[in-house]
Design an enzyme around this catalytic site. Structure first.
Site, PDB file in Angstrom:
ATOM      1  N   ASN A  37       6.042   9.432   3.391  1.00  0.00           N
ATOM      2  CA  ASN A  37       7.463   9.120   3.232  1.00  0.00           C
ATOM      3  C   ASN A  37       8.151  10.016   2.195  1.00  0.00           C
ATOM      4  O   ASN A  37       7.753  10.052   1.031  1.00  0.00           O
ATOM      5  CB  ASN A  37       7.589   7.645   2.806  1.00  0.00           C
ATOM      6  CG  ASN A  37       8.923   7.042   3.175  1.00  0.00           C
ATOM      7  OD1 ASN A  37       9.759   7.694   3.785  1.00  0.00           O
ATOM      8  ND2 ASN A  37       9.114   5.781   2.806  1.00  0.00           N
ATOM      9  N   ARG A 147       5.499 -12.330   2.004  1.00  0.00           N
ATOM     10  CA  ARG A 147       5.786 -11.685   0.725  1.00  0.00           C
ATOM     11  C   ARG A 147       7.239 -11.980   0.388  1.00  0.00           C
ATOM     12  O   ARG A 147       8.116 -11.818   1.238  1.00  0.00           O
ATOM     13  CB  ARG A 147       5.571 -10.183   0.881  1.00  0.00           C
ATOM     14  CG  ARG A 147       5.849  -9.395  -0.363  1.00  0.00           C
ATOM     15  CD  ARG A 147       5.770  -7.906  -0.094  1.00  0.00           C
ATOM     16  NE  ARG A 147       7.105  -7.342  -0.003  1.00  0.00           N
ATOM     17  CZ  ARG A 147       7.406  -6.061  -0.225  1.00  0.00           C
ATOM     18  NH1 ARG A 147       6.446  -5.199  -0.516  1.00  0.00           N
ATOM     19  NH2 ARG A 147       8.636  -5.623  -0.135  1.00  0.00           N
ATOM     20  N   TYR A 159      14.143  -3.358  -5.595  1.00  0.00           N
ATOM     21  CA  TYR A 159      13.090  -2.980  -4.655  1.00  0.00           C
ATOM     22  C   TYR A 159      12.817  -4.155  -3.700  1.00  0.00           C
ATOM     23  O   TYR A 159      12.736  -5.311  -4.135  1.00  0.00           O
ATOM     24  CB  TYR A 159      11.777  -2.628  -5.391  1.00  0.00           C
ATOM     25  CG  TYR A 159      10.649  -2.640  -4.418  1.00  0.00           C
ATOM     26  CD1 TYR A 159      10.474  -1.582  -3.529  1.00  0.00           C
ATOM     27  CD2 TYR A 159       9.827  -3.764  -4.275  1.00  0.00           C
ATOM     28  CE1 TYR A 159       9.505  -1.626  -2.548  1.00  0.00           C
ATOM     29  CE2 TYR A 159       8.854  -3.817  -3.297  1.00  0.00           C
ATOM     30  CZ  TYR A 159       8.703  -2.742  -2.431  1.00  0.00           C
ATOM     31  OH  TYR A 159       7.761  -2.801  -1.447  1.00  0.00           O
ATOM     32  N   ASP A 210       5.328  -8.272  -4.730  1.00  0.00           N
ATOM     33  CA  ASP A 210       5.068  -6.866  -5.075  1.00  0.00           C
ATOM     34  C   ASP A 210       5.896  -6.493  -6.305  1.00  0.00           C
ATOM     35  O   ASP A 210       7.130  -6.502  -6.258  1.00  0.00           O
ATOM     36  CB  ASP A 210       5.482  -5.985  -3.872  1.00  0.00           C
ATOM     37  CG  ASP A 210       5.046  -4.531  -4.029  1.00  0.00           C
ATOM     38  OD1 ASP A 210       4.617  -4.145  -5.120  1.00  0.00           O
ATOM     39  OD2 ASP A 210       5.149  -3.790  -3.018  1.00  0.00           O
ATOM     40  N   HIS A 212       5.664  -3.548  -7.615  1.00  0.00           N
ATOM     41  CA  HIS A 212       5.962  -2.145  -7.328  1.00  0.00           C
ATOM     42  C   HIS A 212       5.815  -1.241  -8.544  1.00  0.00           C
ATOM     43  O   HIS A 212       6.703  -0.438  -8.846  1.00  0.00           O
ATOM     44  CB  HIS A 212       7.363  -2.016  -6.700  1.00  0.00           C
ATOM     45  CG  HIS A 212       7.427  -0.979  -5.622  1.00  0.00           C
ATOM     46  ND1 HIS A 212       8.106   0.190  -5.763  1.00  0.00           N
ATOM     47  CD2 HIS A 212       6.884  -0.922  -4.397  1.00  0.00           C
ATOM     48  CE1 HIS A 212       7.987   0.911  -4.663  1.00  0.00           C
ATOM     49  NE2 HIS A 212       7.234   0.252  -3.817  1.00  0.00           N
ATOM     50  N   GLU A 236       1.079  -7.785  -6.412  1.00  0.00           N
ATOM     51  CA  GLU A 236       0.758  -6.404  -6.018  1.00  0.00           C
ATOM     52  C   GLU A 236       1.282  -5.384  -7.024  1.00  0.00           C
ATOM     53  O   GLU A 236       2.395  -5.542  -7.544  1.00  0.00           O
ATOM     54  CB  GLU A 236       1.404  -6.167  -4.646  1.00  0.00           C
ATOM     55  CG  GLU A 236       1.253  -4.774  -4.112  1.00  0.00           C
ATOM     56  CD  GLU A 236       1.894  -4.656  -2.726  1.00  0.00           C
ATOM     57  OE1 GLU A 236       2.048  -5.694  -2.041  1.00  0.00           O
ATOM     58  OE2 GLU A 236       2.258  -3.539  -2.346  1.00  0.00           O
ATOM     59  N   GLU A 262      -1.823   1.138  -2.495  1.00  0.00           N
ATOM     60  CA  GLU A 262      -1.102   1.756  -1.371  1.00  0.00           C
ATOM     61  C   GLU A 262      -0.862   3.249  -1.612  1.00  0.00           C
ATOM     62  O   GLU A 262      -0.672   4.002  -0.665  1.00  0.00           O
ATOM     63  CB  GLU A 262       0.206   1.019  -1.062  1.00  0.00           C
ATOM     64  CG  GLU A 262       1.240   1.141  -2.161  1.00  0.00           C
ATOM     65  CD  GLU A 262       2.499   0.323  -1.874  1.00  0.00           C
ATOM     66  OE1 GLU A 262       2.380  -0.772  -1.342  1.00  0.00           O
ATOM     67  OE2 GLU A 262       3.582   0.822  -2.198  1.00  0.00           O
ATOM     68  N   ARG A 283      -5.524  -1.858  -1.294  1.00  0.00           N
ATOM     69  CA  ARG A 283      -4.460  -1.660  -0.300  1.00  0.00           C
ATOM     70  C   ARG A 283      -4.416  -0.272   0.320  1.00  0.00           C
ATOM     71  O   ARG A 283      -3.468   0.095   1.006  1.00  0.00           O
ATOM     72  CB  ARG A 283      -3.102  -1.978  -0.946  1.00  0.00           C
ATOM     73  CG  ARG A 283      -2.922  -3.456  -1.045  1.00  0.00           C
ATOM     74  CD  ARG A 283      -1.619  -3.904  -1.586  1.00  0.00           C
ATOM     75  NE  ARG A 283      -0.432  -3.229  -1.103  1.00  0.00           N
ATOM     76  CZ  ARG A 283       0.085  -3.341   0.114  1.00  0.00           C
ATOM     77  NH1 ARG A 283      -0.512  -4.085   1.020  1.00  0.00           N
ATOM     78  NH2 ARG A 283       1.190  -2.696   0.430  1.00  0.00           N
ATOM     79  N   ASP A 316       7.200   2.815   7.002  1.00  0.00           N
ATOM     80  CA  ASP A 316       7.024   4.276   6.953  1.00  0.00           C
ATOM     81  C   ASP A 316       5.632   4.690   7.436  1.00  0.00           C
ATOM     82  O   ASP A 316       5.328   5.879   7.498  1.00  0.00           O
ATOM     83  CB  ASP A 316       7.311   4.836   5.548  1.00  0.00           C
ATOM     84  CG  ASP A 316       6.680   4.051   4.421  1.00  0.00           C
ATOM     85  OD1 ASP A 316       7.077   2.895   4.207  1.00  0.00           O
ATOM     86  OD2 ASP A 316       5.792   4.599   3.746  1.00  0.00           O
ATOM     87  N   GLU A 339      -0.592  -6.039   5.817  1.00  0.00           N
ATOM     88  CA  GLU A 339       0.873  -6.067   5.718  1.00  0.00           C
ATOM     89  C   GLU A 339       1.471  -5.711   7.084  1.00  0.00           C
ATOM     90  O   GLU A 339       0.985  -4.799   7.762  1.00  0.00           O
ATOM     91  CB  GLU A 339       1.332  -5.039   4.679  1.00  0.00           C
ATOM     92  CG  GLU A 339       2.839  -4.989   4.484  1.00  0.00           C
ATOM     93  CD  GLU A 339       3.249  -3.978   3.406  1.00  0.00           C
ATOM     94  OE1 GLU A 339       2.442  -3.097   3.062  1.00  0.00           O
ATOM     95  OE2 GLU A 339       4.388  -4.095   2.920  1.00  0.00           O
ATOM     96  N   TRP A 402       9.832   3.591  -9.703  1.00  0.00           N
ATOM     97  CA  TRP A 402      10.730   2.848  -8.808  1.00  0.00           C
ATOM     98  C   TRP A 402       9.985   1.688  -8.157  1.00  0.00           C
ATOM     99  O   TRP A 402       8.857   1.796  -7.799  1.00  0.00           O
ATOM    100  CB  TRP A 402      11.288   3.781  -7.721  1.00  0.00           C
ATOM    101  CG  TRP A 402      11.850   2.991  -6.585  1.00  0.00           C
ATOM    102  CD1 TRP A 402      12.962   2.195  -6.613  1.00  0.00           C
ATOM    103  CD2 TRP A 402      11.306   2.894  -5.266  1.00  0.00           C
ATOM    104  NE1 TRP A 402      13.146   1.601  -5.404  1.00  0.00           N
ATOM    105  CE2 TRP A 402      12.145   2.000  -4.556  1.00  0.00           C
ATOM    106  CE3 TRP A 402      10.192   3.452  -4.631  1.00  0.00           C
ATOM    107  CZ2 TRP A 402      11.914   1.664  -3.225  1.00  0.00           C
ATOM    108  CZ3 TRP A 402       9.947   3.131  -3.319  1.00  0.00           C
ATOM    109  CH2 TRP A 402      10.811   2.233  -2.623  1.00  0.00           C
TER     110      TRP A 402
HETATM  111  C1  GCO Z   1       4.829  -2.090   0.378  1.00  0.00           C
HETATM  112  C2  GCO Z   1       5.285  -0.844  -0.291  1.00  0.00           C
HETATM  113  C3  GCO Z   1       6.412  -0.136   0.358  1.00  0.00           C
HETATM  114  C4  GCO Z   1       6.608   1.231  -0.299  1.00  0.00           C
HETATM  115  C5  GCO Z   1       6.908   2.243   0.748  1.00  0.00           C
HETATM  116  C6  GCO Z   1       7.074   3.631   0.161  1.00  0.00           C
HETATM  117  O1  GCO Z   1       4.224  -2.888  -0.313  1.00  0.00           O
HETATM  118  O2  GCO Z   1       5.053  -2.208   1.567  1.00  0.00           O
HETATM  119  O3  GCO Z   1       5.388  -1.013  -1.675  1.00  0.00           O
HETATM  120  O4  GCO Z   1       7.584  -0.898   0.373  1.00  0.00           O
HETATM  121  O5  GCO Z   1       7.618   1.202  -1.241  1.00  0.00           O
HETATM  122  O6  GCO Z   1       5.895   2.209   1.690  1.00  0.00           O
HETATM  123  O7  GCO Z   1       7.128   4.582   1.168  1.00  0.00           O
HETATM  124 MG    MG Z   2       3.781  -2.296  -2.234  1.00  0.00          MG
END
Ligand code: GCO
Ligand code: MG
Length: 402
Positions: A37, A147, A159, A210, A212, A236, A262, A283, A316, A339, A402
């Site tokens: 992404n 979630r 976010y 999450d 993030h 998360e 992730e 993840r 994405d 997810e 972010w």
């Molecule tokens: C999630 C992720 C996504 C990411 C995204 C970035 O838990 O699904 O945190 O929301 O922000 O995949 O490309």
């Molecule tokens: Mg995430």
């Protein structure tokens, strides 16, 4: 059987996707997702300019050998671009092998370990009442795990929260938008959200959240402790995972289960987290962690340490990645949850697939290979559009995760 062609298709049916198609002399083809992404074209170049010439003439059944050739043979190792490119080749080769042997890929991975793949959906709202309503809608749709993300009072964007009634989709066309962050305001909102969710829905629904990557370890320890009695399935990415010792500090303060990974692209990113039992769910996913072959190695390392899988599955990641993840999920013993953010109808039309949702679970389908294809004529109607993920800044404009 020999590989005769390897082509990359970049398209944007609502958002950008990079797909590798590998063709063989026996007319069987395979697909792999290579979407990164906001940095899509770097992976396209890596594949077209450096990987495709190495594949021609090789036997597509030699999956492990080709994986090692691309990884060790490059000399330069790991990193999201390299590992997404290797993942795409690996995924396409598993697809080819399944089709050639007329069996679903999960049969090549040891067979089914369960009846279906438990998934979680994304509920979000600008306010706590809106988020509660969104969770209720997911319950009505049959989800068993949700979630929950919510707008933060005082911050214009958050976010995980959709824009103007649209489903949540983080990348935006044009230059990257900047989102403000305040740990104090966020930490005031989250406990109130989960107090409300548990008093509305009770405990017969798995809830996840999450963070993030935006907290400090001590903030995360406080949040995990405050949420303990709400029994989250996981919290998360509480902190950025570059400094993995940070997770030890969080663990000292809370028994809320933690999920991370992730953004990981290899087993080396999570060895310590797994072997020191600093997290509960890993993840990493097919597209960013070297394909099915490498993801299985991560899962196998995690199994004796009681760490379960929880593959990333945001929009994405293309339907090709989702199909591959489901064959992995249904077969691997220490699966935890997957997810699932459904794609737009445009994306689903470009990538017809066999997987389907029923009663809280996804099912990969029982056709040969991965059970997913790409309609290239339709894909050509959606050319690539440059888009970026947002950038985070604190209230005083200091750059933040972010
Ligand atoms: C999630 C992720 C996504 C990411 C995204 C970035 O838990 O699904 O945190 O929301 O922000 O995949 O490309
Ligand atoms: Mg995430």
């Amino acid at each position: 059987m020999k590989i005769v062609a390897a082509r990359v298709i970049v398209c944007s049916p609502g958002r950008n996707f990079v797909t590798l198609r590998v063709d063989t002399d026996e007319g069987v083809h395979g697909l792999g997702d290579a979407t990164l992404n906001g940095r899509e074209l770097a992976v396209r170049s890596y594949l077209c300019d450096h990987v495709a010439p190495l594949l021609i003439g090789r036997d597509p059944f030699d999956i492990e050998d080709l994986w090692q050739l691309l990884y060790k043979g490059a000399y330069w190792r790991r990193g999201p671009v390299t590992m997404s490119a290797i993942a795409a080749v690996d995924t396409a080769l598993w697809d080819i092998k399944g089709k050639a042997l007329q069996t679903p890929v999960y049969n090549l991975l040891g067979g089914r370990s369960r009846n279906g793949v438990l998934v979680y959906g994304h509920a979000n709202g600008a306010s706590i009442p809106e988020t509660v309503e969104a969770v209720a809608r997911y319950r009505e749709l049959g989800y068993l795990a949700v979630r929950a993300q919510c707008g933060v009072p005082g911050l214009p964007t958050a976010y995980g929260v959709g824009r103007g009634g649209l489903a949540y989709e983080p990348a935006e066309e044009g230059l990257p938008p900047e989102h403000r962050w305040s740990g104090e305001q966020y930490l005031r909102m989250v406990p109130e959200l989960f107090d409300e969710l548990r008093s509305t829905f009770g405990f017969d629904l798995h809830l996840l959240h999450d963070a993030h990557h935006r907290l400090t370890p001590i903030e995360a320890g406080w949040l995990g402790k405050r949420l303990e009695d709400h029994r989250l399935l996981w919290l998360e990415d509480p902190v950025p995972a570059e400094l993995q010792e940070g997770y030890r500090l969080i663990r000292q303060h809370t028994t809320t289960p933690l999920a991370v990974g992730e953004v990981f692209n290899s087993v080396y990113d999570c060895t310590r987290l797994i072997t020191e039992q600093l997290v509960d769910y890993i993840r990493a996913t097919v597209v960013h962690a070297g394909g099915i072959t490498h993801l299985r190695k991560i899962a196998h390392l995690a199994e004796p340490y009681h760490v379960r899988t929880g593959c990333h599955g945001a929009t994405d990641l293309s339907p090709v990645c989702m199909a591959a993840a489901l064959h992995f999920d249904i077969s691997v013993h220490n699966f935890g949850i997957q997810e699932y953010m459904p794609h737009t109808p445009e994306t689903d039309a470009v990538f017809p697939h066999d997987y389907h949702f029923a009663d809280g679970y996804l099912h990969p389908g029982d056709g040969p290979g991965l059970g997913v294809d790409i309609d290239e004529t339709l894909a050509a109607e959606y050319p690539y559009r440059r888009a970026y993920l947002p950038v985070g800044r604190k209230q005083d404009a200091t750059v933040h995760s972010w």
